[in-house]
Motif scaffolding. Structure first.
Motif: not given
Length: 71
Positions: A10-29, A31-36
């Motif tokens: 959330e603090s880094v996204a404005p610097a890239f103007d919302g252009a994210w590729f292959l990025f999934v924000p961790l917002s639920s349980h 996605t946290h498990v998938a990141a682990g």
């Protein structure tokens, strides 16, 4: 910063103007498990890499090397 990025996005996204590729924000349980699981997979790959490469080298040498048969 790459592993911490899902928590800091959330603090880094404005610097890239919302252009994210292959990025999934961790917002639920889930996605946290998938990141682990992803981090565990990277660590397993780093640990197993040398053993797998040695085994592949031995197989390649056996298949492509000269045979031991004498006529």
């Amino acid at each position: 910063m790459g592993i911490a990025l899902p928590y800091l996005w959330e603090s880094v996204a404005p610097a890239f103007d919302g252009a994210w590729f292959l990025f999934v924000p961790l917002s639920s349980h889930t996605t946290h498990v998938a990141a682990g699981v992803g981090v565990a997979e990277v660590l397993l790959g780093l640990w197993a890499g040398p053993y797998v490469l040695r085994a592949r080298s031995r197989v390649s040498q056996a298949v492509l090397g000269p045979s031991d048969t004498r006529e």
